[in-house]
Design an enzyme around this catalytic site. Structure first.
Site, mmCIF file in Angstrom:
data_model
loop_
_atom_site.group_PDB
_atom_site.id
_atom_site.type_symbol
_atom_site.label_atom_id
_atom_site.label_comp_id
_atom_site.label_asym_id
_atom_site.label_seq_id
_atom_site.Cartn_x
_atom_site.Cartn_y
_atom_site.Cartn_z
ATOM 1 N N SER A 115 0.855 -1.196 0.000
ATOM 2 C CA SER A 115 0.000 0.000 0.000
ATOM 3 C C SER A 115 0.887 1.240 0.000
ATOM 4 C CB SER A 115 -0.936 -0.011 1.215
ATOM 5 O OG SER A 115 -0.217 -0.213 2.406
ATOM 6 N N GLU A 147 0.918 5.579 0.697
ATOM 7 C CA GLU A 147 0.213 6.682 1.373
ATOM 8 C C GLU A 147 0.495 8.021 0.691
ATOM 9 O OE1 GLU A 147 0.422 6.618 5.681
ATOM 10 O OE2 GLU A 147 0.863 8.766 5.670
ATOM 11 N N THR A 151 -3.882 10.867 3.902
ATOM 12 C CA THR A 151 -3.816 11.390 5.275
ATOM 13 C C THR A 151 -4.921 12.424 5.538
ATOM 14 O OG1 THR A 151 -2.268 13.133 4.681
ATOM 15 C CG2 THR A 151 -1.317 11.040 5.403
ATOM 16 N N ALA A 209 -5.451 16.347 11.591
ATOM 17 C CA ALA A 209 -6.264 16.359 12.821
ATOM 18 C C ALA A 209 -6.766 17.773 13.062
ATOM 19 C CB ALA A 209 -5.432 15.876 13.993
ATOM 20 N N HIS A 256 -7.514 8.238 5.807
ATOM 21 C CA HIS A 256 -7.151 8.302 7.224
ATOM 22 C C HIS A 256 -8.209 9.171 7.892
ATOM 23 C CE1 HIS A 256 -2.561 7.515 6.637
ATOM 24 N NE2 HIS A 256 -3.278 6.905 5.704
ATOM 25 N N ARG A 264 -5.485 8.989 16.325
ATOM 26 C CA ARG A 264 -5.765 10.120 17.221
ATOM 27 C C ARG A 264 -5.479 11.414 16.475
ATOM 28 N NH1 ARG A 264 -1.685 10.965 21.928
ATOM 29 N NH2 ARG A 264 -0.595 12.200 20.374
ATOM 30 N N ASP A 286 -2.098 14.120 15.080
ATOM 31 C CA ASP A 286 -1.099 14.986 15.701
ATOM 32 C C ASP A 286 -1.760 16.312 16.015
ATOM 33 O OD1 ASP A 286 1.203 13.464 15.926
ATOM 34 O OD2 ASP A 286 1.605 13.654 13.781
ATOM 35 N N GLN A 318 4.702 3.180 12.432
ATOM 36 C CA GLN A 318 5.560 4.335 12.172
ATOM 37 C C GLN A 318 6.801 3.796 11.482
ATOM 38 O OE1 GLN A 318 6.109 7.260 11.322
ATOM 39 N NE2 GLN A 318 5.284 8.188 13.184
ATOM 40 N N PHE A 349 11.628 15.481 9.881
ATOM 41 C CA PHE A 349 10.423 14.655 9.973
ATOM 42 C C PHE A 349 10.549 13.671 11.131
ATOM 43 C CE2 PHE A 349 7.009 12.356 7.677
ATOM 44 C CZ PHE A 349 6.363 13.457 7.148
ATOM 45 N N HIS A 399 3.950 -0.818 3.704
ATOM 46 C CA HIS A 399 3.154 0.394 3.475
ATOM 47 C C HIS A 399 4.139 1.545 3.266
ATOM 48 C CE1 HIS A 399 -0.231 3.248 3.997
ATOM 49 N NE2 HIS A 399 0.625 3.974 4.696
HETATM 50 P P1 FAD Z 1 -3.172 6.602 19.968
HETATM 51 O O1 FAD Z 1 -3.044 5.190 19.613
HETATM 52 O O2 FAD Z 1 -4.468 7.064 20.524
HETATM 53 O O3 FAD Z 1 -2.073 6.998 21.026
HETATM 54 C C1 FAD Z 1 -0.698 7.184 20.744
HETATM 55 C C2 FAD Z 1 0.110 6.887 21.993
HETATM 56 O O4 FAD Z 1 -0.369 7.684 23.087
HETATM 57 C C3 FAD Z 1 -0.021 5.443 22.416
HETATM 58 O O5 FAD Z 1 0.918 4.650 21.716
HETATM 59 C C4 FAD Z 1 0.213 5.540 23.910
HETATM 60 O O6 FAD Z 1 1.605 5.586 24.182
HETATM 61 C C5 FAD Z 1 -0.393 6.894 24.279
HETATM 62 N N1 FAD Z 1 -1.792 6.752 24.743
HETATM 63 C C6 FAD Z 1 -2.871 6.345 24.012
HETATM 64 N N2 FAD Z 1 -3.975 6.337 24.761
HETATM 65 C C7 FAD Z 1 -3.615 6.755 25.994
HETATM 66 C C8 FAD Z 1 -4.311 6.965 27.211
HETATM 67 N N3 FAD Z 1 -5.619 6.738 27.328
HETATM 68 N N4 FAD Z 1 -3.593 7.390 28.273
HETATM 69 C C9 FAD Z 1 -2.262 7.630 28.190
HETATM 70 N N5 FAD Z 1 -1.541 7.428 27.051
HETATM 71 C C10 FAD Z 1 -2.214 7.006 25.969
HETATM 72 N N6 FAD Z 1 -1.560 11.939 11.977
HETATM 73 C C11 FAD Z 1 -2.476 12.772 11.422
HETATM 74 O O7 FAD Z 1 -2.752 13.836 11.985
HETATM 75 N N7 FAD Z 1 -3.071 12.453 10.235
HETATM 76 C C12 FAD Z 1 -2.821 11.298 9.574
HETATM 77 O O8 FAD Z 1 -3.405 11.032 8.523
HETATM 78 C C13 FAD Z 1 -1.871 10.388 10.137
HETATM 79 N N8 FAD Z 1 -1.591 9.185 9.567
HETATM 80 C C14 FAD Z 1 -0.754 8.289 10.202
HETATM 81 C C15 FAD Z 1 -0.567 7.021 9.653
HETATM 82 C C16 FAD Z 1 0.248 6.094 10.287
HETATM 83 C C17 FAD Z 1 0.417 4.720 9.679
HETATM 84 C C18 FAD Z 1 0.932 6.436 11.478
HETATM 85 C C19 FAD Z 1 1.862 5.464 12.155
HETATM 86 C C20 FAD Z 1 0.753 7.704 12.038
HETATM 87 C C21 FAD Z 1 -0.093 8.649 11.422
HETATM 88 N N9 FAD Z 1 -0.349 9.896 11.966
HETATM 89 C C22 FAD Z 1 -1.258 10.760 11.374
HETATM 90 C C23 FAD Z 1 0.348 10.320 13.183
HETATM 91 C C24 FAD Z 1 -0.480 9.994 14.443
HETATM 92 O O9 FAD Z 1 -1.702 10.656 14.422
HETATM 93 C C25 FAD Z 1 0.365 10.432 15.632
HETATM 94 O O10 FAD Z 1 1.453 9.570 15.823
HETATM 95 C C26 FAD Z 1 -0.403 10.665 16.922
HETATM 96 O O11 FAD Z 1 0.460 11.326 17.833
HETATM 97 C C27 FAD Z 1 -0.884 9.370 17.587
HETATM 98 O O12 FAD Z 1 -1.890 8.788 16.877
HETATM 99 P P2 FAD Z 1 -2.383 7.292 17.256
HETATM 100 O O13 FAD Z 1 -3.531 7.014 16.407
HETATM 101 O O14 FAD Z 1 -1.241 6.371 17.221
HETATM 102 O O15 FAD Z 1 -2.834 7.565 18.747
#
Ligand code: FAD
Length: 285
Positions: free
Chosen positions: A11, A13, A44, A47, A72, A102, A104, A171, A211, A261
């Site tokens: 895949s 991105e 992507t 957020a 995403h 979640r 960034d 990541q 980055f 990916h």
């Molecule tokens: P989560 O899984 O919710 O959390 C990330 C980390 O925070 C966890 O690993 C854990 O250490 C901690 N955590 C989670 N929940 C809790 C809790 N309840 N209490 C305390 N700690 C907690 N960003 C964008 O804005 N747009 C995109 O399109 C985008 N695409 C991405 C695609 C991929 C494949 C990857 C790997 C990342 C991408 N990101 C994107 C970046 C991502 O949004 C960031 O890394 C963000 O900081 C965390 O997102 P997550 O979904 O991993 O979050």
């Protein structure tokens, strides 16, 4: 994990182009990558909704070209209604795959407005659409910058899986042992969804360092030193980057990674050459 030799999932991105010229260029990029018969393209999402329309338009453009596409979706500070409306739109466009995140925190917006995590988004998607969408989530073999420890990071990953995620994309990393360790720990914890390595081709030194510092990906010292040595040699850096990342991907697939990916940054050259080096061109035949 499947043995090398089975058809690995592939895949690529993209981010939403910011101009008509960018959209035309993305159409050419997909033409080039189509030759690799990708399983899907993903797009992507900023957020906070900063690319809400752009992501949707790009997904529509890719779908119109006949491509399987996974938008995403970042929960950011979106309300449940906003998420549900996006899911409706995607369903009506024929989308059945989502990368749930979640997100960034955009600069200028405090963390306080970004309390929800990806686990909550996975729950929302299942609540709204049942099993309609295949849900991918993010994984962090080198531990997310917010992770207190590898164990707590894995626990939050497990919670996303329990909430309904089907598979994960990592990541990017340049040390394959971080990935092997993560997959082993998932297996030991009984987390059994496929984890696809995220691959960042290396085409520029400064860009990669900037980055990586932002997202918490490690560029090992040996790799930095090699890249620094190509300061005045863009072609040499490119060749070295392709060779290094091809070797990384080969290691990963040989060790049983279920696919790759690519973070393409809307370019096709390095990703396609790496796949060709791996013998992944014409892989459907
Ligand atoms: P989560 O899984 O919710 O959390 C990330 C980390 O925070 C966890 O690993 C854990 O250490 C901690 N955590 C989670 N929940 C809790 C809790 N309840 N209490 C305390 N700690 C907690 N960003 C964008 O804005 N747009 C995109 O399109 C985008 N695409 C991405 C695609 C991929 C494949 C990857 C790997 C990342 C991408 N990101 C994107 C970046 C991502 O949004 C960031 O890394 C963000 O900081 C965390 O997102 P997550 O979904 O991993 O979050």
């Amino acid at each position: 994990m499947p043995e090398r030799g089975q058809r690995p999932r592939l895949s690529f991105e993209f981010f939403p182009p910011r101009s008509e010229q960018g959209a035309a260029s993305l159409a050419r990029v997909t033409q080039k990558l189509d030759e690799l018969q990708p399983d899907f393209y993903s797009c992507t999402y900023g957020a906070g909704g900063s690319t809400r329309d752009g992501t949707k338009e790009t997904v529509a453009q890719l779908r119109a070209g006949g491509h399987v596409t996974a938008p995403h979706l970042s929960i950011g500070a979106d309300s449940e209604e906003t998420t549900f409306a996006m899911l409706e739109d995607y369903r009506s466009m024929g989308v059945d795959r989502i990368v749930a995140l979640r997100g960034d925190v955009p600069s200028g917006i405090g963390r306080a407005r970004f309390r929800a995590n990806a686990e909550a988004l996975v729950g929302r998607i299942r609540k709204h659409s049942g099993d309609h969408f295949h849900i991918e989530v993010a994984a962090y073999p080198e531990v997310h910058p917010d992770g207190k420890s590898p164990a707590s990071d894995l626990e939050f990953f497990q919670r996303k899986v329990d909430a309904g995620a089907n598979s994960a994309i990592t990541q990017y990393f340049y040390n394959p042992h971080a990935y092997y360790d993560f997959v082993d720990r998932c297996e030991a914890a009984g987390v059994d969804i496929p984890v696809y390595p995220g691959i960042m081709p290396i085409t520029s030194y400064e860009g990669l360092i900037r980055f990586s510092d932002n997202c918490g990906a490690d560029v090992p010292r040996w790799l930095r030193k090699h890249l620094e040595a190509f300061a005045d040699d863009d072609d040499g850096l490119r060749r070295f980057g392709i060779e290094t990342v091809s070797r990384l991907c080969d290691d990963l697939l040989s060790a049983g990674a279920p696919g790759l990916h690519f973070y393409t940054l809307n370019r096709w050259g390095a990703s396609r050459t790496i796949c060709q080096n791996l013998g992944l061109a014409n892989r459907g035949e």
